[in-house]
Design an enzyme around this catalytic site. Structure first.
Site, PDB file in Angstrom:
ATOM      1  N   ARG A  93       1.124  -1.271  -0.063  1.00  0.00           N
ATOM      2  CA  ARG A  93      -0.050   0.185   0.124  1.00  0.00           C
ATOM      3  C   ARG A  93       1.035   1.284  -0.177  1.00  0.00           C
ATOM      4  O   ARG A  93       0.651   2.111  -0.624  1.00  0.00           O
ATOM      5  CB  ARG A  93      -1.049  -0.092   1.133  1.00  0.00           C
ATOM      6  N   LYS A 128       1.762  25.206  -4.626  1.00  0.00           N
ATOM      7  CA  LYS A 128       0.889  23.971  -3.798  1.00  0.00           C
ATOM      8  C   LYS A 128       0.846  23.281  -3.711  1.00  0.00           C
ATOM      9  O   LYS A 128       0.445  22.229  -5.034  1.00  0.00           O
ATOM     10  CB  LYS A 128      -0.202  24.933  -4.410  1.00  0.00           C
ATOM     11  N   LYS A 160       5.182  39.555  -4.084  1.00  0.00           N
ATOM     12  CA  LYS A 160       2.755  39.699  -4.843  1.00  0.00           C
ATOM     13  C   LYS A 160       3.059  40.691  -4.283  1.00  0.00           C
ATOM     14  O   LYS A 160       3.751  42.023  -3.835  1.00  0.00           O
ATOM     15  CB  LYS A 160       2.865  38.097  -3.846  1.00  0.00           C
ATOM     16  N   GLU A 192       4.543  40.526  -9.187  1.00  0.00           N
ATOM     17  CA  GLU A 192       3.470  39.997  -9.859  1.00  0.00           C
ATOM     18  C   GLU A 192       2.975  41.751 -10.271  1.00  0.00           C
ATOM     19  O   GLU A 192       2.714  42.887  -9.165  1.00  0.00           O
ATOM     20  CB  GLU A 192       2.413  39.214  -8.469  1.00  0.00           C
ATOM     21  N   ASP A 214      -1.518  38.778 -13.141  1.00  0.00           N
ATOM     22  CA  ASP A 214      -2.362  37.752 -12.433  1.00  0.00           C
ATOM     23  C   ASP A 214      -3.636  38.174 -12.510  1.00  0.00           C
ATOM     24  O   ASP A 214      -4.144  39.325 -12.806  1.00  0.00           O
ATOM     25  CB  ASP A 214      -1.890  38.572 -10.433  1.00  0.00           C
TER      26      ASP A 214
END
Length: 279
Positions: A93, A128, A160, A192, A214
């Site tokens: 597993r 992320k 940012k 950004e 962005d």
């Protein structure tokens, strides 16, 4: 790093011992097993999965049949493992968990990469990622044909919107860029921008390597590319609201990179199983 994760994963799964294998599988029983994919995709984590088997029992004979980054059809055999049946079942597993997750990331990345084929745009990952899995997931993105963005906070300065509010204006930002260049010359700088006015301001600055565009519309992205001109520096990265449905249009605006958080935070696992044969 991956060995640390393997050790942690095995510890949480095995705990005080695999009671099923200990009580229901004879100690002397030998077996042969193959790790096989149940659905076509791009594999990643094969080496990690193989190491799981070897960590559980170094006496196991483990052979990698297909390597990371390979596009495979359903039914393809990735790993052969022979030896103690107990050990194979105990490792199963955890090995599959690594392989399914990472192959899912590679497979989704490959879909995004294919969608922009023929343009100049490259697919970027983001930060992320699953905590602790970043290096493995970043490798999976590369296995799928994508490009790694910064690994962490340490290898690229990315200013940012919240940083811009705190910094105090273009002059302060420019001074900070110069200081960074002096003290850490190998670290790239990305700013950004959420408006074309900001893009033009950043294009006039010295030492900017990347500008992140962005949540801009397609027309704004095209204007940003035109404002940069023929120099192709700094690089322009589109970000925000990117899906497979919107990806091609974004790529055709002329941006250099498109960052896609979904390739790591929303990738479904690739179906992988273990075919077990007593010997």
């Amino acid at each position: 790093m991956s060995q640390t994760l393997i050790d942690l994963a095995l510890a949480e799964d095995i705990g005080a011992g695999d009671v099923t294998s200990l009580y229901f599988i004879p100690e002397e029983r030998k077996a042969r097993a193959f790790v096989a994919v149940r659905k076509e995709g791009v594999v990643s984590g094969v080496e990690t999965a193989a190491r799981v088997f070897a960590t559980v029992d170094p006496s196991l004979d483990v052979e990698i049949l297909i390597h990371d980054g390979s596009k495979v059809a359903s039914g393809a055999l990735l790993i052969r493992v022979e030896g103690s049946a107990r050990s194979i079942l105990t490792a199963e597993r955890t090995a599959l968990n690594f392989l399914q997750r990472l192959s899912g990331v590679a497979t989704m990345t490959a879909r995004y990469v294919e969608e922009v084929r023929g343009t100049n745009a490259r697919i970027l990952d983001t930060r992320k990622t699953t905590p602790g899995f970043r290096l493995l997931e970043k490798k999976a993105v590369a296995d799928g044909g994508g490009t790694n963005h910064r690994i962490g906070l340490y290898d690229r300065a990315m200013v940012k919107d919240n940083h811009l509010v705190a910094e105090g204006g273009p002059a302060v930002i420019q001074a900070a860029i110069h200081k960074l260049r002096e003290e850490r010359p190998g670290v790239e700088v990305e700013l950004e921008a959420d408006s074309l006015e900001q893009v033009r301001t950043f294009l006039s600055m010295d030492g900017v390597d990347h500008i992140l565009l962005d949540n801009m519309t397609l027309s704004q992205l095209r204007e940003a590319v035109e404002a940069r001109g023929e120099s192709h520096k700094p690089f322009l990265e589109a970000s925000g609201g990117v899906t497979l449905a919107t990806l091609r249009d974004i790529a055709e605006t002329g941006v250099d990179f498109i960052s896609v958080g979904a390739v790591t935070h929303s990738a479904p696992s690739l179906d992988v199983g273990l075919d077990f044969t007593p010997v």
